[in-house]
Design an enzyme around this catalytic site. Structure first.
Site, short mmCIF file in Angstrom:
data_model
loop_
_atom_site.label_atom_id
_atom_site.label_comp_id
_atom_site.label_asym_id
_atom_site.label_seq_id
_atom_site.Cartn_x
_atom_site.Cartn_y
_atom_site.Cartn_z
N HIS A 159 0.83 -1.21 0.00
CA HIS A 159 0.00 0.00 0.00
C HIS A 159 0.86 1.26 0.00
CE1 HIS A 159 0.90 0.78 4.26
NE2 HIS A 159 0.73 -0.53 4.46
N CYS A 175 3.05 -4.90 6.68
CA CYS A 175 2.80 -4.60 5.27
C CYS A 175 4.04 -4.01 4.60
CB CYS A 175 1.64 -3.63 5.14
SG CYS A 175 0.06 -4.30 5.68
#
Length: 199
Positions: A159, A175
């Site tokens: 992301h 992440c």
């Protein structure tokens, strides 16, 4: 005539300093990400990892390039992308998990793509950080930035981030983060089913 030699020496010195300054400035504008028009502000974290910005061949990592392939190198803190037809290759600096315990490695794939993602902390994040909010909608406060590629592993995503200081560092809860401009580009290049390998 006596004073002309010192003036010439001074001019040569100033010219050399100007040249050196220009070459240093130019070296900071070198495109390490595969794009000519890439923004030139690179974080200190990315500069520390500049030796990691080298092109790789996809063959040691994937059997084929069906649907395109993303290689996330946790140690080098970079993502490599190859298009299915091999015409496009991209290299992006990333943020990576803070600790080995938060790091997951192996093969997965993109299962969902979201522009303007919302964010909820995972149960483990809530334990570590009970003061965090339960939900953050799309916008400048969202930890997922402008775009998110959801992986087949629960809670794991590639992301963007609005906090550009994180790129090039161990700064995530699991992440992989990119500059918003670069996740937007990767978002357009990938598809649901794109292969992902974290090493």
């Amino acid at each position: 005539m006596r004073n002309s030699a010192p003036k010439l020496a001074r001019r040569a010195f100033l010219s050399g300093v100007t040249s050196l300054t220009a070459s240093v400035a130019f070296s900071q504008n070198v495109d390490f990400f595969g794009d000519v028009d890439q923004e030139t502000s690179i974080t200190n974290g990315s500069l520390r990892n500049i030796s990691s910005f080298r092109m790789l061949d996809w063959r040691p990592y994937f059997k084929n390039l069906k649907n395109g392939a993303i290689l996330s190198d946790i140690n080098s803190r970079v993502i490599h992308f190859w298009s299915e037809n091999e015409e496009i290759y991209k290299l992006y600096p990333t943020s990576v998990p803070i600790t080995d315990e938060l790091t997951r490695k192996g093969r997965t794939e993109v299962v969902r793509k979201v522009v303007g993602p919302s964010w909820r902390p995972t149960p483990e994040m809530r334990k570590r950080n009970p003061e965090w909010p339960d939900f953050i909608g799309p916008g400048s406060d969202n930890p997922l930035g402008s775009h998110a590629l959801y992986l087949s592993w629960t809670y794991y995503r590639i992301h963007g981030t609005h906090d550009t200081r994180k790129i090039g560092r161990k700064s995530s809860n699991g992440c992989i983060g990119l500059y918003n401009e670069q996740i937007a580009e990767l978002f357009e290049l990938t598809k649901v089913g794109s292969q992902v390998l974290l090493i």
